[in-house]
Write a protein that holds these residues in place. Structure first.
Motif, PDB file in Angstrom:
ATOM      1  N   ASP A  84      -6.472  78.821 -40.349  1.00 17.69           N
ATOM      2  CA  ASP A  84      -5.403  78.247 -39.534  1.00 17.69           C
ATOM      3  C   ASP A  84      -5.870  78.106 -38.089  1.00 17.69           C
ATOM      4  OD1 ASP A  84      -3.186  77.682 -41.231  1.00 17.69           O
ATOM      5  OD2 ASP A  84      -2.849  79.824 -41.455  1.00 17.69           O
ATOM      6  N   SER A  85      -5.232  77.211 -37.386  1.00 19.58           N
ATOM      7  CA  SER A  85      -5.577  76.927 -35.999  1.00 19.58           C
ATOM      8  C   SER A  85      -5.002  77.998 -35.073  1.00 19.58           C
ATOM      9  CB  SER A  85      -5.004  75.562 -35.610  1.00 19.58           C
ATOM     10  OG  SER A  85      -4.947  75.414 -34.221  1.00 19.58           O
ATOM     11  N   PRO A  86      -5.831  78.581 -34.200  1.00 14.73           N
ATOM     12  CA  PRO A  86      -5.298  79.542 -33.234  1.00 14.73           C
ATOM     13  C   PRO A  86      -4.283  78.897 -32.288  1.00 14.73           C
ATOM     14  CG  PRO A  86      -7.613  79.106 -32.792  1.00 14.73           C
ATOM     15  CD  PRO A  86      -7.281  78.426 -34.079  1.00 14.73           C
ATOM     16  N   LYS A  87      -4.436  77.613 -32.008  1.00 12.00           N
ATOM     17  CA  LYS A  87      -3.463  76.915 -31.158  1.00 12.00           C
ATOM     18  C   LYS A  87      -2.101  76.853 -31.845  1.00 12.00           C
ATOM     19  CE  LYS A  87      -6.899  74.218 -28.716  1.00 12.00           C
ATOM     20  NZ  LYS A  87      -7.481  72.911 -28.452  1.00 12.00           N
ATOM     21  N   LYS A  88      -2.096  76.634 -33.149  1.00 11.77           N
ATOM     22  CA  LYS A  88      -0.827  76.602 -33.890  1.00 11.77           C
ATOM     23  C   LYS A  88      -0.202  77.985 -33.968  1.00 11.77           C
ATOM     24  CE  LYS A  88      -1.496  72.372 -36.346  1.00 11.77           C
ATOM     25  NZ  LYS A  88      -1.463  71.609 -37.548  1.00 11.77           N
ATOM     26  N   VAL A  89      -1.032  79.016 -34.036  1.00  9.82           N
ATOM     27  CA  VAL A  89      -0.499  80.387 -34.023  1.00  9.82           C
ATOM     28  C   VAL A  89       0.209  80.635 -32.694  1.00  9.82           C
ATOM     29  CG1 VAL A  89      -1.073  82.853 -34.081  1.00  9.82           C
ATOM     30  CG2 VAL A  89      -2.237  81.267 -35.632  1.00  9.82           C
ATOM     31  N   ILE A  90      -0.427  80.240 -31.603  1.00 13.64           N
ATOM     32  CA  ILE A  90       0.187  80.406 -30.284  1.00 13.64           C
ATOM     33  C   ILE A  90       1.505  79.639 -30.211  1.00 13.64           C
ATOM     34  CG2 ILE A  90      -0.068  79.797 -27.840  1.00 13.64           C
ATOM     35  CD1 ILE A  90      -2.970  80.736 -28.037  1.00 13.64           C
ATOM     36  N   GLU A  91       1.529  78.422 -30.741  1.00 18.65           N
ATOM     37  CA  GLU A  91       2.776  77.648 -30.753  1.00 18.65           C
ATOM     38  C   GLU A  91       3.877  78.391 -31.509  1.00 18.65           C
ATOM     39  OE1 GLU A  91       1.975  73.764 -32.364  1.00 18.65           O
ATOM     40  OE2 GLU A  91       0.540  73.297 -30.768  1.00 18.65           O
ATOM     41  N   GLN A  92       3.518  79.023 -32.619  1.00 14.11           N
ATOM     42  CA  GLN A  92       4.499  79.777 -33.408  1.00 14.11           C
ATOM     43  C   GLN A  92       5.010  81.008 -32.656  1.00 14.11           C
ATOM     44  OE1 GLN A  92       5.811  79.301 -36.575  1.00 14.11           O
ATOM     45  NE2 GLN A  92       4.862  77.292 -36.643  1.00 14.11           N
ATOM     46  N   LEU A  93       4.157  81.562 -31.788  1.00 14.44           N
ATOM     47  CA  LEU A  93       4.505  82.806 -31.106  1.00 14.44           C
ATOM     48  C   LEU A  93       5.043  82.616 -29.689  1.00 14.44           C
ATOM     49  CD1 LEU A  93       1.442  84.998 -32.171  1.00 14.44           C
ATOM     50  CD2 LEU A  93       3.713  84.881 -33.244  1.00 14.44           C
ATOM     51  N   GLU A  94       5.053  81.388 -29.181  1.00 14.86           N
ATOM     52  CA  GLU A  94       5.460  81.142 -27.794  1.00 14.86           C
ATOM     53  C   GLU A  94       6.829  81.716 -27.448  1.00 14.86           C
ATOM     54  OE1 GLU A  94       4.999  76.916 -27.372  1.00 14.86           O
ATOM     55  OE2 GLU A  94       3.041  77.145 -26.415  1.00 14.86           O
TER      56      GLU A  94
END
Length: 153
Positions: A84-94
């Motif tokens: 999975d993309s770390p950028k997408k993880v950050i988006e999920q956790l924002e």
């Protein structure tokens, strides 16, 4: 916010699918040994990849914390699998409001997520099995976190 990023413990090499690879005996011992680093400031939310080895690692952490009187539900997070993309993880956790969040996942995601949160790039770094990286941040975003410590079994 404090974020604990943990790589799953050592897993067997072969299974029907990668997602079904279980922890080895050594991996179970690794995961159990890491609980001691979480007791002083335990996570208030525990999320794990749906892959079996991450679920088993998170369950062992959960059980170890329960022995200390810390009860923590385990949430399966489908957005933290190996590729999975770390950028997408950050988006999920924002918008995450948790005081202390723990993610149990896989390489290469854990190394990439760590460098993206701390250094602002996702080139990644090596992370040994069952290692925990502890970060602190006011805002979940690229380059916003400070690394507090890294522990290995």
């Amino acid at each position: 916010m404090r974020i604990y990023i943990m790589r799953h413990g050592d897993a067997v090499a072969q299974a029907k699918t990668d997602a079904q690879r279980p922890l080895s005996d050594y991996g179970r011992a690794q995961a159990q040994s890491m609980v001691r680093y979480l007791i002083e400031q335990p996570p208030t939310k525990l999320m794990a990849s749906p892959y079996l080895r991450a679920q088993q690692t998170a369950t062992l952490v959960q059980q170890g914390l329960a022995q200390e009187g810390i009860n923590l539900p385990l949430i399966t997070a489908p957005f933290i699998t190996p590729n999975d993309s770390p950028k997408k993880v950050i988006e999920q956790l924002e918008d995450e409001q948790t005081e202390r969040l723990m993610l149990v996942s896989h390489q290469p995601l854990v190394g990439s997520l760590f460098t993206l949160l701390v250094e602002g790039h996702n080139m990644g770094c090596p992370v040994n099995t069952a290692s925990i990286m502890c970060l602190e941040t006011e805002y979940v975003g690229p380059g916003q976190a400070s690394a507090l410590w890294v522990k290995q079994p």
